[in-house]
Write a protein that holds these residues in place. Structure first.
Motif, PDB file in Angstrom:
ATOM      1  N   GLY A 133     -14.161  21.672 -27.367  1.00 44.57           N
ATOM      2  CA  GLY A 133     -14.065  20.917 -26.116  1.00 44.57           C
ATOM      3  C   GLY A 133     -14.404  21.733 -24.881  1.00 44.57           C
ATOM      4  N   ARG A 134     -15.274  22.696 -25.007  1.00 44.96           N
ATOM      5  CA  ARG A 134     -15.644  23.545 -23.868  1.00 44.96           C
ATOM      6  C   ARG A 134     -16.812  22.884 -23.129  1.00 44.96           C
ATOM      7  NH1 ARG A 134     -16.106  29.508 -26.402  1.00 44.96           N
ATOM      8  NH2 ARG A 134     -16.721  29.962 -24.228  1.00 44.96           N
ATOM      9  N   THR A 135     -16.451  22.040 -22.171  1.00 43.28           N
ATOM     10  CA  THR A 135     -17.470  21.252 -21.459  1.00 43.28           C
ATOM     11  C   THR A 135     -18.409  22.127 -20.631  1.00 43.28           C
ATOM     12  OG1 THR A 135     -15.885  20.913 -19.655  1.00 43.28           O
ATOM     13  CG2 THR A 135     -15.992  19.203 -21.362  1.00 43.28           C
ATOM     14  N   GLY A 136     -17.903  23.190 -20.065  1.00 42.66           N
ATOM     15  CA  GLY A 136     -18.758  24.080 -19.271  1.00 42.66           C
ATOM     16  C   GLY A 136     -19.837  24.699 -20.129  1.00 42.66           C
ATOM     17  N   LEU A 137     -19.441  25.227 -21.312  1.00 42.37           N
ATOM     18  CA  LEU A 137     -20.401  25.812 -22.237  1.00 42.37           C
ATOM     19  C   LEU A 137     -21.382  24.758 -22.736  1.00 42.37           C
ATOM     20  CD1 LEU A 137     -21.429  28.162 -23.953  1.00 42.37           C
ATOM     21  CD2 LEU A 137     -19.673  27.570 -25.674  1.00 42.37           C
ATOM     22  N   LEU A 138     -20.827  23.535 -23.002  1.00 41.28           N
ATOM     23  CA  LEU A 138     -21.674  22.448 -23.468  1.00 41.28           C
ATOM     24  C   LEU A 138     -22.763  22.112 -22.444  1.00 41.28           C
ATOM     25  CD1 LEU A 138     -22.240  20.227 -25.578  1.00 41.28           C
ATOM     26  CD2 LEU A 138     -20.582  18.770 -24.368  1.00 41.28           C
ATOM     27  N   SER A 139     -22.369  22.098 -21.164  1.00 42.76           N
ATOM     28  CA  SER A 139     -23.345  21.802 -20.104  1.00 42.76           C
ATOM     29  C   SER A 139     -24.420  22.876 -20.039  1.00 42.76           C
ATOM     30  CB  SER A 139     -22.644  21.691 -18.751  1.00 42.76           C
ATOM     31  OG  SER A 139     -21.704  20.633 -18.764  1.00 42.76           O
ATOM     32  N   LEU A 140     -23.993  24.138 -20.149  1.00 40.70           N
ATOM     33  CA  LEU A 140     -24.973  25.233 -20.109  1.00 40.70           C
ATOM     34  C   LEU A 140     -25.936  25.172 -21.296  1.00 40.70           C
ATOM     35  CD1 LEU A 140     -22.753  28.267 -18.975  1.00 40.70           C
ATOM     36  CD2 LEU A 140     -24.603  27.153 -17.688  1.00 40.70           C
ATOM     37  N   LEU A 141     -25.383  24.890 -22.484  1.00 33.86           N
ATOM     38  CA  LEU A 141     -26.225  24.802 -23.671  1.00 33.86           C
ATOM     39  C   LEU A 141     -27.214  23.636 -23.568  1.00 33.86           C
ATOM     40  CD1 LEU A 141     -23.559  25.536 -26.428  1.00 33.86           C
ATOM     41  CD2 LEU A 141     -25.428  27.040 -25.711  1.00 33.86           C
ATOM     42  N   ALA A 142     -26.734  22.483 -23.067  1.00 39.07           N
ATOM     43  CA  ALA A 142     -27.622  21.334 -22.894  1.00 39.07           C
ATOM     44  C   ALA A 142     -28.719  21.642 -21.870  1.00 39.07           C
ATOM     45  CB  ALA A 142     -26.811  20.110 -22.448  1.00 39.07           C
ATOM     46  N   LEU A 143     -28.323  22.311 -20.767  1.00 38.56           N
ATOM     47  CA  LEU A 143     -29.294  22.698 -19.760  1.00 38.56           C
ATOM     48  C   LEU A 143     -30.316  23.672 -20.338  1.00 38.56           C
ATOM     49  CD1 LEU A 143     -30.125  22.481 -16.772  1.00 38.56           C
ATOM     50  CD2 LEU A 143     -28.626  24.436 -16.295  1.00 38.56           C
ATOM     51  N   GLY A 144     -29.840  24.573 -21.204  1.00 38.42           N
ATOM     52  CA  GLY A 144     -30.733  25.528 -21.841  1.00 38.42           C
ATOM     53  C   GLY A 144     -31.763  24.840 -22.728  1.00 38.42           C
ATOM     54  N   MET A 145     -31.316  23.814 -23.469  1.00 40.62           N
ATOM     55  CA  MET A 145     -32.262  23.076 -24.333  1.00 40.62           C
ATOM     56  C   MET A 145     -33.306  22.315 -23.511  1.00 40.62           C
ATOM     57  SD  MET A 145     -30.013  21.710 -27.593  1.00 40.62           S
ATOM     58  CE  MET A 145     -28.414  21.443 -26.828  1.00 40.62           C
ATOM     59  N   ILE A 146     -32.844  21.734 -22.373  1.00 36.58           N
ATOM     60  CA  ILE A 146     -33.788  21.031 -21.496  1.00 36.58           C
ATOM     61  C   ILE A 146     -34.800  22.009 -20.899  1.00 36.58           C
ATOM     62  CG2 ILE A 146     -33.994  19.743 -19.331  1.00 36.58           C
ATOM     63  CD1 ILE A 146     -31.242  18.517 -19.955  1.00 36.58           C
ATOM     64  N   LEU A 147     -34.284  23.163 -20.429  1.00 36.55           N
ATOM     65  CA  LEU A 147     -35.159  24.175 -19.853  1.00 36.55           C
ATOM     66  C   LEU A 147     -36.158  24.694 -20.887  1.00 36.55           C
ATOM     67  CD1 LEU A 147     -35.850  25.935 -17.391  1.00 36.55           C
ATOM     68  CD2 LEU A 147     -34.146  27.597 -18.190  1.00 36.55           C
ATOM     69  N   SER A 148     -35.691  24.834 -22.130  1.00 36.27           N
ATOM     70  CA  SER A 148     -36.580  25.291 -23.208  1.00 36.27           C
ATOM     71  C   SER A 148     -37.733  24.322 -23.411  1.00 36.27           C
ATOM     72  CB  SER A 148     -35.773  25.425 -24.503  1.00 36.27           C
ATOM     73  OG  SER A 148     -36.622  25.734 -25.593  1.00 36.27           O
ATOM     74  N   ALA A 149     -37.423  23.021 -23.384  1.00 38.34           N
ATOM     75  CA  ALA A 149     -38.476  22.009 -23.565  1.00 38.34           C
ATOM     76  C   ALA A 149     -39.474  22.043 -22.413  1.00 38.34           C
ATOM     77  CB  ALA A 149     -37.856  20.621 -23.685  1.00 38.34           C
ATOM     78  N   VAL A 150     -38.960  22.213 -21.171  1.00 40.81           N
ATOM     79  CA  VAL A 150     -39.830  22.250 -19.995  1.00 40.81           C
ATOM     80  C   VAL A 150     -40.750  23.464 -20.051  1.00 40.81           C
ATOM     81  CG1 VAL A 150     -39.896  22.525 -17.478  1.00 40.81           C
ATOM     82  CG2 VAL A 150     -38.263  20.944 -18.522  1.00 40.81           C
ATOM     83  N   LEU A 151     -40.158  24.642 -20.342  1.00 37.08           N
ATOM     84  CA  LEU A 151     -40.964  25.861 -20.393  1.00 37.08           C
ATOM     85  C   LEU A 151     -42.019  25.796 -21.496  1.00 37.08           C
ATOM     86  CD1 LEU A 151     -38.250  28.625 -19.794  1.00 37.08           C
ATOM     87  CD2 LEU A 151     -40.056  27.887 -18.228  1.00 37.08           C
ATOM     88  N   SER A 152     -41.645  25.226 -22.657  1.00 36.30           N
ATOM     89  CA  SER A 152     -42.610  25.100 -23.759  1.00 36.30           C
ATOM     90  C   SER A 152     -43.809  24.261 -23.336  1.00 36.30           C
ATOM     91  CB  SER A 152     -41.931  24.463 -24.980  1.00 36.30           C
ATOM     92  OG  SER A 152     -40.984  25.328 -25.531  1.00 36.30           O
ATOM     93  N   SER A 153     -43.530  23.169 -22.610  1.00 39.26           N
ATOM     94  CA  SER A 153     -44.619  22.295 -22.157  1.00 39.26           C
ATOM     95  C   SER A 153     -45.510  23.003 -21.140  1.00 39.26           C
ATOM     96  CB  SER A 153     -44.046  21.009 -21.551  1.00 39.26           C
ATOM     97  OG  SER A 153     -43.318  20.285 -22.509  1.00 39.26           O
TER      98      SER A 153
END
Length: 600
Positions: free
Chosen positions: A68-88
């Motif tokens: 239930g670590r929402t802060g970590l969850l937000s960072l991880l989700a942001l990291g996945m989004i950033l990864s997709a953007v950078l890959s593109s």
């Protein structure tokens, strides 16, 4: 053009042909090393970013959500989004640079082949079909476009992705990695077999495309259409083309389907691998083996699925590269053609050209074993004088004229211009010194003005008109609706034979060469038209060294010197009066002409 393309490569041998060919292909990219390095960095960055996503997913499933670590969850989700953007972003930049490099390589290849063909001797073009030459430049180089624009980058990108993904998979679970890669050697072997099969078919396909291009070039030209219609061969030509097209259809189908089922099996097996991974992980858990978390399994399958696309693409790229080797080989064949007519390392340049021509014991053969076309020719033409060369068909008259501008090189003796061997002169001097007007006038599908300016690109409109007036064609041109902007049509077929000859003469007058070669320039014309063209030739020949190769002897009676060739040897020489007095071969030719002349 990069210097590497100017190198005269040695054709590969059977023993090391393919590795050497690959090295030659890599040399094409050498001038663009800096851009390719940037592409490599982008590929590496994109691979690392894409591999990072499954690890972020593992942390999300194993840590962030269960705890239930929402802060970590937000960072991880942001990291996945950033990864997709950078890959593109990395992908777009990588495509832009690699496509630019590929197109530059294509440009270099086209230019290198065209330049090599421009420097080939006339003999090459007399034995090679025009359509074959065009096919090498258009179809073969065009067929390599995918390889040089995207395949090379795809190879590096996919290889980097595969390596990075395998390393990440091992880091997650080495046992599952072994299971995933068990069939990889079999897949590589299958793809190589498919590649070799497609390479053979591609070679046959390109040869068939070249044959079709030659047929189209010859039969759909103005001359080809006229010949086909007048001979009643339209239907048979269409049937012949249809047969060639049918063969191409079969080769195209075979090329596209070669190994398709084998590659489909690879795709199916790799698509089924996630089920194998889940089954393996479940069996390990059931037998009490080391525990593997759900997050690890999901991340591993994500990596394995990520491995699927570049692995299949990598195998397909290998097939495509092997196929493209056949196209590269056909291009390299032309780049490896020996150039017969070359310029000396330190050629002689003549700033002032008088125009004295000498043949000194000249011999010419088309090949070492062939019969001599010219043998023991020894004759001089003082600057400003005129020489007429006559003789029966096959005597070597046209070859005699071709040796002066170096369309061919002598095989014995030498030809000199102002005392300098023409083989020692630079090409610019030869081009400035010698003008040729032949029986077959070639005009580009362009305007009259553009055809004339081919001789002198910076010529003014007044210079064009002055040359046309001297050639007695100005009145005809100005009477046309578009005047000098009139498009002459394919090979000049909108003009009559006499008009085309006068346009060619005007073009030569514009160049103003000190030496003039007239190669049966009026032999294809009727008597009336010949008289008009002859007036233009007389204006062109004034104050120039003129060599006239004549079939009709009425045009050469005033020549300062006349030589009769017979079987490649000098049979007679002298003025018209002297030769008539001898009553030899020249006199016999004159009597023959008199009998052939119309009586009216």
């Amino acid at each position: 053009m990069p210097p590497d393309l100017e190198t005269r490569w040695t054709p590969p041998t059977d023993a090391d042909g393919q590795p050497r060919q690959v090295r030659r292909i890599l040399r094409l990219f050498r001038p663009y090393r800096a851009r390719l390095a940037i592409v490599g960095l982008l590929v590496g960055a994109a691979s690392l970013v894409s591999v990072a996503t499954p690890f972020l997913l593992k942390e999300t499933l194993d840590v962030a959500i269960p705890q239930g670590r929402t802060g970590l969850l937000s960072l991880l989700a942001l990291g996945m989004i950033l990864s997709a953007v950078l890959s593109s972003v990395f992908g777009v930049l990588q495509t832009l640079i690699s496509t630019t490099v590929g197109q530059r390589v294509m440009h270099d290849l086209r230019t290198a082949v065209y330049d090599r063909l421009q420097r080939m001797s006339l003999a090459f073009f007399t034995r090679t079909r025009t359509g074959e030459v065009q096919s090498r430049i258009a179809n073969d180089i065009g067929g390599m476009q995918a390889t040089v624009t995207s395949t090379a980058t795809s190879l590096v990108s996919n290889a980097t992705s595969v390596i990075a993904t395998i390393v990440a998979m091992i880091a997650l679970d080495w046992r599952l990695t072994v299971v995933s890669l068990l069939l990889l050697p079999v897949f590589v072997w299958i793809s190589r077999r498919v590649g070799n099969e497609r390479k053979k078919i591609t070679t046959q396909r390109q040869k068939q495309m070249a044959a079709m291009a030659a047929t189209v070039t010859e039969s759909l030209s103005v001359s080809g259409i006229l010949l086909g219609r007048t001979m009643g061969r339209t239907d048979s030509l269409t049937r012949s083309f249809a047969e060639e097209s049918e063969q191409l259809v079969d080769l195209e189908v075979r090329s596209n389907m070669a190994g398709r089922w084998r590659m489909a099996v690879i795709t199916m097996v790799m698509a089924a691998m996630p089920a194998v991974i889940y089954w393996t992980a479940g069996m390990v858990l059931r037998t009490g083996g080391p525990q593997t978390s759900i997050g690890t399994i999901v991340a591993f399958v994500s990596l394995q699925q990520g491995l699927f696309r570049p692995a299949v693409s990598l195998l397909s790229t290998g097939v495509q590269i092997q196929t493209s080797l056949a196209l590269f080989q056909r291009i390299f064949e032309y780049l490896d053609l020996p150039i017969d007519i070359t310029e000396r390392e330190r050629p002689v340049r003549l700033d002032r050209i008088r125009g004295e021509i000498r043949f000194e014991n000249v011999e010419f053969r088309y090949d070492d074993q062939g019969a001599a076309i010219l043998d023991g020719i020894d004759i001089g033409v003082p600057a400003g004088d005129s020489l007429a060369v006559v003789g029966p068909t096959g005597a070597g008259k046209s070859t005699f004229g071709h040796l002066v501008p170096r369309l061919y090189d002598v095989t014995g003796g030498r030809v000199t211009l102002d005392g300098v061997d023409v083989r020692d002169l630079d090409f610019d001097t030869l081009a400035r010194a010698i003008g040729v007007v032949s029986q077959e006038t070639y005009l580009f599908h362009a305007t009259v003005a553009e055809n004339l300016r081919f001789a002198k690109p910076d010529a003014t409109d007044e210079e064009l008109r002055a040359a046309a007036r001297a050639a007695q064609i100005d009145d005809h041109i100005t009477a046309l609706p578009d005047g000098y902007d009139t498009v002459v049509g394919e090979r000049g077929h909108r003009f009559s034979g006499g008009e085309k000859q006068r346009l060619a003469i005007a073009r030569t007058i514009l160049r103003d060469p000190p030496v003039l070669i007239l190669d049966e320039a009026t032999s294809a014309l009727d008597t009336r038209t010949e008289a008009a063209v002859q007036d233009a030739i007389d204006a062109l020949s004034a104050d120039r060294t003129t060599i006239t190769i004549a079939h009709r002897l009425s045009t050469v009676r005033d020549a300062d010197q006349i030589v009769v060739l017979d079987s490649g040897r000098l049979a007679e020489r002298g003025t018209h009066a002297e030769l008539m007095e001898r009553d030899g071969r020249y006199a016999a030719l004159v009597r023959r002409d008199a009998q052939l002349e119309p009586t009216s």
